[in-house]
Design a protein around this motif. Structure first.
Motif, mmCIF file in Angstrom:
data_model
loop_
_atom_site.group_PDB
_atom_site.id
_atom_site.type_symbol
_atom_site.label_atom_id
_atom_site.label_comp_id
_atom_site.label_asym_id
_atom_site.label_seq_id
_atom_site.Cartn_x
_atom_site.Cartn_y
_atom_site.Cartn_z
ATOM 1 N N VAL A 240 102.554 -20.324 27.853
ATOM 2 C CA VAL A 240 103.723 -20.158 28.706
ATOM 3 C C VAL A 240 104.958 -20.388 27.834
ATOM 4 O O VAL A 240 105.139 -21.474 27.276
ATOM 5 N N LEU A 241 105.796 -19.369 27.716
ATOM 6 C CA LEU A 241 106.890 -19.382 26.744
ATOM 7 C C LEU A 241 108.249 -19.463 27.439
ATOM 8 O O LEU A 241 108.536 -18.694 28.364
ATOM 9 N N LYS A 284 111.661 -18.210 31.396
ATOM 10 C CA LYS A 284 110.248 -18.013 31.063
ATOM 11 C C LYS A 284 109.947 -16.523 31.006
ATOM 12 O O LYS A 284 110.123 -15.806 32.004
ATOM 13 N N ILE A 285 109.509 -16.057 29.836
ATOM 14 C CA ILE A 285 109.070 -14.669 29.666
ATOM 15 C C ILE A 285 107.742 -14.705 28.924
ATOM 16 O O ILE A 285 107.652 -15.242 27.815
ATOM 17 N N ARG A 310 104.838 -10.827 20.241
ATOM 18 C CA ARG A 310 104.856 -9.653 21.128
ATOM 19 C C ARG A 310 105.955 -9.771 22.178
ATOM 20 O O ARG A 310 106.634 -8.790 22.492
ATOM 21 N N VAL A 311 106.122 -10.955 22.741
ATOM 22 C CA VAL A 311 107.170 -11.141 23.740
ATOM 23 C C VAL A 311 108.548 -11.015 23.099
ATOM 24 O O VAL A 311 109.465 -10.414 23.680
ATOM 25 N N ALA A 312 108.719 -11.549 21.903
ATOM 26 C CA ALA A 312 110.000 -11.419 21.203
ATOM 27 C C ALA A 312 110.347 -9.951 20.973
ATOM 28 O O ALA A 312 111.512 -9.537 21.119
ATOM 29 N N ALA A 326 115.571 -15.386 17.930
ATOM 30 C CA ALA A 326 115.568 -15.977 16.593
ATOM 31 C C ALA A 326 115.009 -17.390 16.650
ATOM 32 O O ALA A 326 115.431 -18.208 17.458
ATOM 33 N N GLY A 327 114.028 -17.643 15.820
ATOM 34 C CA GLY A 327 113.394 -18.956 15.833
ATOM 35 C C GLY A 327 112.260 -19.078 16.822
ATOM 36 O O GLY A 327 111.591 -20.118 16.885
ATOM 37 N N GLY A 328 112.016 -18.035 17.616
ATOM 38 C CA GLY A 328 110.906 -18.061 18.561
ATOM 39 C C GLY A 328 111.241 -18.776 19.850
ATOM 40 O O GLY A 328 112.389 -19.168 20.099
ATOM 41 N N PRO A 329 110.257 -18.973 20.700
ATOM 42 C CA PRO A 329 110.496 -19.652 21.976
ATOM 43 C C PRO A 329 110.878 -21.117 21.761
ATOM 44 O O PRO A 329 110.456 -21.740 20.784
ATOM 45 N N VAL A 330 111.656 -21.645 22.686
ATOM 46 C CA VAL A 330 112.070 -23.044 22.613
ATOM 47 C C VAL A 330 110.902 -23.958 22.946
ATOM 48 O O VAL A 330 110.741 -25.029 22.368
#
Length: 417
Positions: A240-241, A284-285, A310-312, A326-330
Motif C-alpha cells: 500500500v503506497l 494512496k495510489i 510501476r505506480v510512479a 521523485a524519491g518514491g512513495p513516502v
C-alpha cells in the motif's frame, strides 16, 4: 474480547448438543461480518482468530478501502449494492461510529477496452466526461482514445480496521464469544456424525453445529491440512503506497474537497486510488496485484516486486502536476491478496465428509473487502439455513463462486473469458 464459555446448544430436532451454533474461524472482515450476521439472528457464535484482533498480518487492516460498483462482470454490482445497504445498517446499529466516507468514483481506460466499457456500463449513474481539465484542479491528464466516467452513486472509502472493529463489537453485543491468539489446527466431524469439532493448537476443542472458515491467505493451507482439499488460492504480497502531493495541491486532492476514488485500466496494470484522507498531504495510489508469497514468511519491506516503479510510471503519465514521484512513495505498508486463477470468490459448502456443516468464504482476490457485510450475511445464512435467501432477494448469483468450478479446470471461470 471474550466471554464465559457458552452453555451447550441443542441441534435442530433435539439431537446432539453443541457448544455453539456457529463457529467462525478467522476474524478479518469476512469472519467478523459472519459472526455479526449469525449472532443478530440469535445464534450462539464463537469467533476464533489466530493472531491478535485487528492485526496487520492479513488483508483486513489499514485505513482505506474503496467501495464501487464499477465492475466489468455484471455478477458483482448486485453484491456491492447489497453490501452498501448493510454497511449503512451497521453504522446505524453502532450509533456514533462512521466507517464510510462518500466520494465520487472516476473510471479511466482505453475506449477500445471491452472491460472498461463494461465497468462503466455496470456502474450505477456513471456518466462519461469529455474534459477533466476543469475538474479537481486539472489533476488528471487523460490520453487521446481514453474514456473517463464519473459516478456519485454509493462509491467512497471505507476505514478497514475501524470497520472490522465495528462488526466485532456489534457481534459481541449480540452475545458472540470472540477469542484471539487462538490458532485452529483441526476441524473434524462430530463424534456422532453431526456437527463439527474445532481443535486449536493449544489443545482446546469446541463443538459446533456449523463452522464457517474465513482465514484469507491461509485458506489453502488450513483446508489442505484439515480436509485434504486443494483450493487454488495463491497469496500475493502487495504494498500500500502513499505518495506526496505537490505543494499547492494538497486541498484539491482531499475527500473533503470532493476528489474521487479512481480506477485506471492501464494495460497491463490496474491502478487505483483513494483521495487524500488518512494522511494529510499524501494520497494512496496502488497497483492491483503483487508477487506470490507464503503468508507465514514474507518480505514486509519491499514485497519482492516492482510495484512502486510501476505506480510512479503511471503517476508521471497521468498526474504529473499534482503528485510527486521523485524519491518514491513516502510510505509503503504490506498487505495481501488471496488470489484465485479467475479472480472470483469462493463461497460454498466444503462438501465431502463435511457436507453442509462447513462453509467456506475465501479467495477474495483483492476486491472483496467492500462486499464484507454481504458475504458475511450470505455465509451465515448458508451455515444456518443451508441456503442464502438474502443473496437470492438481492439478485446475487452464487453458482459462479462454487468450488467445483475448478474440477478438471484450473482456470475456473476464466475459461469463459
Amino acid at each position: 474480547m471474550a466471554a464465559a464459555p457458552a452453555a451447550p446448544v441443542a441441534a435442530a430436532g433435539g439431537g446432539h448438543r453443541f457448544d455453539f451454533d456457529v463457529i467462525v474461524v478467522g476474524a478479518g472482515i469476512m469472519g467478523s461480518c459472519v459472526a455479526h450476521a449469525a449472532a443478530s439472528r440469535g445464534a450462539r457464535v464463537l469467533l476464533l482468530e489466530r493472531f491478535d484482533l485487528l492485526h496487520g498480518l492479513g488483508s483486513s487492516h489499514g485505513e482505506s478501502r474503496t467501495i464501487r460498483d464499477a465492475y466489468p462482470d455484471a455478477r458483482y454490482p448486485p453484491m456491492v449494492r447489497l453490501a452498501a445497504r448493510l454497511w449503512a445498517d451497521a453504522e446505524a446499529e453502532s450509533g456514533a461510529r462512521r466507517v464510510f466516507t462518500p466520494t465520487p468514483l472516476l473510471s479511466l481506460g482505453p475506449r477500445s477496452s471491452a472491460e472498461v466499457i463494461a465497468s462503466i456500463r455496470n456502474a450505477a449513474g456513471a456518466e462519461e466526461v469529455d474534459d477533466l481539465s476543469a475538474r479537481w484542479g486539472g489533476a488528471f491528464r487523460v490520453p487521446d482514445g481514453w474514456v473517463a466516467a464519473v459516478s456519485d452513486s454509493g462509491s467512497g472509502v471505507l476505514n478497514a480496521t475501524e470497520a472490522v472493529k465495528m462488526f466485532q463489537e456489534l457481534a459481541f453485543k449480540k452475545g458472540a464469544v470472540i477469542r484471539d491468539n487462538t490458532e485452529v489446527v483441526g476441524i473434524r466431524r462430530g463424534p456422532e456424525g453431526g456437527g463439527v469439532v474445532v481443535t486449536t493448537r493449544a489443545g482446546e476443542e469446541f463443538s459446533g453445529a456449523k463452522c464457517v472458515v474465513t482465514v484469507g491467505a491461509w485458506a489453502s493451507k488450513l483446508l489442505k491440512s484439515v480436509a485434504g482439499v486443494d483450493l487454488p488460492i495463491q497469496p500475493l504480497h502487495t504494498m500500500v503506497l502513499y505518495w506526496r502531493i505537490k505543494p499547492g495541491h494538497e486541498r484539491e486532492l482531499t475527500a473533503e474537497a470532493g476528489f474521487p476514488t479512481f480506477s485506471s485500466y492501464w494495460d497491463p496494470h490496474h491502478v487505483y486510488s483513494t483521495p487524500s484522507l488518512e494522511r494529510p498531504g499524501m494520497i494512496k495510489i496502488n497497483c492491483h496485484g503483487g508477487p506470490p508469497c507464503d503468508p507465514d514468511s514474507r518480505d514486509f519491506v519491499s514485497g519482492g516486486g516492482d510495484v512502486a516503479e510501476r505506480v510512479a510510471q503511471w503517476i508521471d503519465e497521468f498526474m504529473p502536476g499534482h503528485v510527486e514521484t521523485a524519491g518514491g512513495p513516502v510510505e509503503s505498508l504490506p498487505c495481501m491478496y488471496s488470489m484465485t486463477p479467475d479472480e472470483d470468490f469462493v463461497i460454498d459448502f466444503l462438501g465431502g465428509e463435511f457436507g453442509e456443516d462447513v462453509v467456506i468464504g475465501a479467495g477474495f482476490s483483492g476486491h472483496g473487502f467492500k462486499m464484507g457485510p454481504a458475504v458475511g450475511r450470505i455465509l451465515a445464512e448458508m451455515a444456518m439455513d443451508g441456503m442464502a435467501r438474502t443473496a437470492a432477494e438481492a439478485g446475487v448469483e452464487l453458482g459462479h463462486f462454487r468450488i467445483n468450478r475448478f474440477d478438471g479446470n484450473p482456470m475456473g471461470n476464466a475459461k469463459d473469458l
